[in-house]
Structures are given as C-alpha cells and as structure tokens.
Write an enzyme that holds these catalytic residues in place. Sequence first.
Site, PDB file in Angstrom:
ATOM      1  N   TYR A   1       8.247  -8.637  27.819  1.00 42.47           N
ATOM      2  CA  TYR A   1       9.591  -8.769  28.299  1.00 42.47           C
ATOM      3  C   TYR A   1      10.114 -10.238  28.347  1.00 42.47           C
ATOM      4  O   TYR A   1      11.297 -10.359  28.935  1.00 42.47           O
ATOM      5  CB  TYR A   1       9.730  -8.086  29.835  1.00 42.47           C
ATOM      6  CG  TYR A   1       9.411  -6.663  29.739  1.00 42.47           C
ATOM      7  CD1 TYR A   1      10.075  -5.688  28.806  1.00 42.47           C
ATOM      8  CD2 TYR A   1       8.212  -6.065  30.415  1.00 42.47           C
ATOM      9  CE1 TYR A   1       9.676  -4.414  28.854  1.00 42.47           C
ATOM     10  CE2 TYR A   1       8.056  -4.664  30.321  1.00 42.47           C
ATOM     11  CZ  TYR A   1       8.607  -3.711  29.660  1.00 42.47           C
ATOM     12  OH  TYR A   1       8.192  -2.608  29.304  1.00 42.47           O
TER      13      TYR A   1
ATOM     14  N   HIS B   1      17.278  -1.586  26.014  1.00 43.48           N
ATOM     15  CA  HIS B   1      16.007  -2.015  25.993  1.00 43.48           C
ATOM     16  C   HIS B   1      15.218  -3.197  25.542  1.00 43.48           C
ATOM     17  O   HIS B   1      15.793  -3.437  24.387  1.00 43.48           O
ATOM     18  CB  HIS B   1      14.882  -0.812  25.526  1.00 43.48           C
ATOM     19  CG  HIS B   1      15.216   0.448  25.885  1.00 43.48           C
ATOM     20  ND1 HIS B   1      14.771   0.824  27.268  1.00 43.48           N
ATOM     21  CD2 HIS B   1      15.818   1.566  25.159  1.00 43.48           C
ATOM     22  CE1 HIS B   1      15.481   2.010  27.354  1.00 43.48           C
ATOM     23  NE2 HIS B   1      16.056   2.508  26.456  1.00 43.48           N
TER      24      HIS B   1
HETATM   25  C1  DQA Z   1      12.401  -0.970  29.083  1.00 42.03           C
HETATM   26  C2  DQA Z   1      11.207   0.031  28.250  1.00 42.03           C
HETATM   27  C3  DQA Z   1      10.815   0.985  29.069  1.00 42.03           C
HETATM   28  O1  DQA Z   1       9.886   1.779  28.328  1.00 42.03           O
HETATM   29  C4  DQA Z   1      10.036   0.456  30.161  1.00 42.03           C
HETATM   30  O2  DQA Z   1       9.490   1.453  31.108  1.00 42.03           O
HETATM   31  C5  DQA Z   1      10.797  -0.639  31.114  1.00 42.03           C
HETATM   32  C6  DQA Z   1      11.550  -1.665  30.242  1.00 42.03           C
HETATM   33  C7  DQA Z   1      12.611  -2.281  27.982  1.00 42.03           C
HETATM   34  O3  DQA Z   1      13.577  -2.944  28.431  1.00 42.03           O
HETATM   35  O4  DQA Z   1      12.126  -2.430  27.132  1.00 42.03           O
HETATM   36  O5  DQA Z   1      10.641  -0.750  32.357  1.00 42.03           O
HETATM   37  O6  DQA Z   1      13.263  -0.470  29.286  1.00 42.03           O
END
Ligand code: DQA
Length: 138
Positions: free
Chosen positions: A22, A97
């Site tokens: 992330y 995402h």
């Molecule tokens: C997310 C992807 C999701 O699977 C995960 O649970 C997240 C972050 C992303 O930004 O890539 O918390 O939404």
Amino acid sequence: MKLLILNGVNLNMTGRRERSVYGTKTLDEINAEIAAFCKARGAETEFFQSNIEGELCTKIQESDADGIILNAGAFTHYSYALRDAIASVDTPVVEVHMSNVHAREPFRHVSVISEVCRGTVLGFGKNSYILAAESFLL
Ligand code: DQA
C-alpha cells in the site's frame, strides 16, 4: 463539483501497514494530494474514514456530494450492507483499490460492490484515487 472520498476498514493504517502493498504515504498525505488535484480543477473535496461498516453506509446515505470515491477495504469483499447503501442513492460511486486485488488472494477477487458502482480503478497505488477523481472531472 463536490467529491466525497470515503475510506473503509484499516485504511487509516495506510503508510504503516504492508508498505510493500500500500506504499509509505499516510492516508492524510494521500488525501492532501487528492484535495490539491481536485482544487486545481475547481472541485471541492470531503474526506471520511471509518472502520465501522454502518458509519460508511450512513455517510453514503447522507452525502450531498456529486460523486463518491470509495475504497471500502476488506468490506469490498463481503459487505452487502455497503452494496445496498450504494444502490439506494443516486450519487455515482467509483470503487477504488490501491493494490491489484486480482493479483492477490482469491477472496480479494470478489467485489460485492462493483455491480452497483459506476466503475472501478485498481492497482495504481495512491494514484488510483487520483484517476477515480479524474473520471468525475473529465
Ligand atoms: C484494498 C484491497 C482490499 O482487499 C484490502 O482489504 C484493503 C485495501 C486496496 O486498496 O488495495 O484493505 O482495498
């Protein structure tokens, strides 16, 4: 044009959790970039994050924004309540995402909200939010 940027469960940990997935920027830093991007294009922004599913549903129900950018986090994969909240309003919602969920664990390949969203942007790190904002500003 006003955009609501809505972040769900665990997104408050961005910059501190799983940095290889992330990134290293905090949610506040990412939000500041989104705000600057939108402001430069004449759009207002509002930001809200919650780890509580119902709070996100209420925010969607009560929003006066022209568009919502939603990273629901793990709620994406199983929250029928969020799906119903999105379906119950006319405000267009773009699903976001940061990671490419399709290149990750199988449970992340399912989104129960995609069908009721205008579109989805995923896999571009923090720029997924910027690209989603751009979709409203084109
Ligand atoms: C997310 C992807 C999701 O699977 C995960 O649970 C997240 C972050 C992303 O930004 O890539 O918390 O939404």
